[in-house]
Design an enzyme around this catalytic site. Sequence first.
Site, PDB file in Angstrom:
ATOM      1  N   PRO A   2      -0.459   3.795   8.960  1.00 26.83           N
ATOM      2  CG  PRO A   2       1.191   5.339   9.524  1.00 26.83           C
ATOM      3  CD  PRO A   2       0.956   3.880   9.298  1.00 26.83           C
ATOM      4  CD  GLU A   3      -5.693   3.854   5.517  1.00 27.69           C
ATOM      5  OE1 GLU A   3      -6.644   4.461   5.021  1.00 27.69           O
ATOM      6  OE2 GLU A   3      -5.671   2.617   5.674  1.00 27.69           O
ATOM      7  CE  LYS A  59      -1.660   6.867   2.772  1.00 25.82           C
ATOM      8  NZ  LYS A  59      -1.420   5.494   2.309  1.00 25.82           N
ATOM      9  CG  HIS A 102      10.672  -2.037  16.627  1.00 24.31           C
ATOM     10  ND1 HIS A 102      11.369  -3.196  16.365  1.00 24.31           N
ATOM     11  CD2 HIS A 102       9.504  -2.427  17.221  1.00 24.31           C
ATOM     12  CE1 HIS A 102      10.646  -4.232  16.789  1.00 24.31           C
ATOM     13  NE2 HIS A 102       9.521  -3.798  17.306  1.00 24.31           N
ATOM     14  NE  ARG A 121       6.880  -5.674   7.712  1.00 25.72           N
ATOM     15  CZ  ARG A 121       5.771  -5.899   7.029  1.00 25.72           C
ATOM     16  NH1 ARG A 121       4.594  -5.780   7.624  1.00 25.72           N
ATOM     17  NH2 ARG A 121       5.808  -6.234   5.756  1.00 25.72           N
ATOM     18  NE  ARG A 273      -2.758  -3.025   0.546  1.00 30.39           N
ATOM     19  CZ  ARG A 273      -2.576  -1.712   0.655  1.00 30.39           C
ATOM     20  NH1 ARG A 273      -2.285  -0.996  -0.404  1.00 30.39           N
ATOM     21  NH2 ARG A 273      -2.696  -1.109   1.823  1.00 30.39           N
TER      22      ARG A 273
END
Length: 283
Positions: A2-3, A59, A102, A121, A273
Amino acid sequence: MPELPEVESIRSMLEKRVLNKRISKSEIIDIKAIAKPEPALFGKALLGRKILSVGRKAKYLIFKFDDTSKLIIHLRMTGNLIYIDGSSNLIIKSDENGLPRHARVIFNFDDGTGLFFCDQRKFGRLWFYGNGENYTSCGINRLGPEPLSAEFSEDYLCKQLAKTQRQVKTVLIDQSVISGIGNIYSDEILFKAGILPQTRACDISDERAHLLHDAINEVIAHAIKANRSSIEAYMLGASEQYSDLEDMNVYQKAGKKCKICGAEIEKLKIAGRSSCFCPNCQH
Ligand SMILES: [Zn+2]
């Protein structure tokens, strides 16, 4: 990941749902998610606290409580907050314990609703800061200005670009230069500005830097609006994705045709990236 636009959409959805609710219980399933204080103290600190506001800086999500203590959450790679009010018909994928998949931390509110911090993650983090406590240890003080803010001026961007030989893609995702932009929107911004991602920042003329400044603000403003519906579904557990990737021009479009000129979108690795761009529209 998410940005800024996704985190802003999450903030706005949360604000509608959790404002003025009191935490009646919190449960830590994975202690690694708690960065501060000691996990054993975390639940006690939050008990009985009422949420007075849901804010955001870049963020980071910032929950302010009735005693001016704060809960700060950074979702990092795959973190998410799922709101459950018990009346939802949406399909929430659950694990063998009946929890959303999760789930790492659970907050129960006094009206029977709940908020689940889920993170596949496990890079996302939560910090609690008590009344009057300095809350910079979460990294929030090292952030550059964010797009659409008064501090993020054309002049500021020109100066930041002029002083570094780094590739412009790397500069855009450096949170200490501009906060809130990641891999998705840096690709989209550079496409809109017509600048190749590997261009050295100091080689960008002031004229092109102004185009880049406009592109940053326009892409982020558009994404904040465009994300709303998909985030709503995501937060209620009905969608696998934060944002509408179909809407993107170049991000993850390598091998596809450019929507503007028809040329094939290419991909490069920059600072580890992947970076997608149109070799015809960007130069
Ligand atoms: Zn093109």
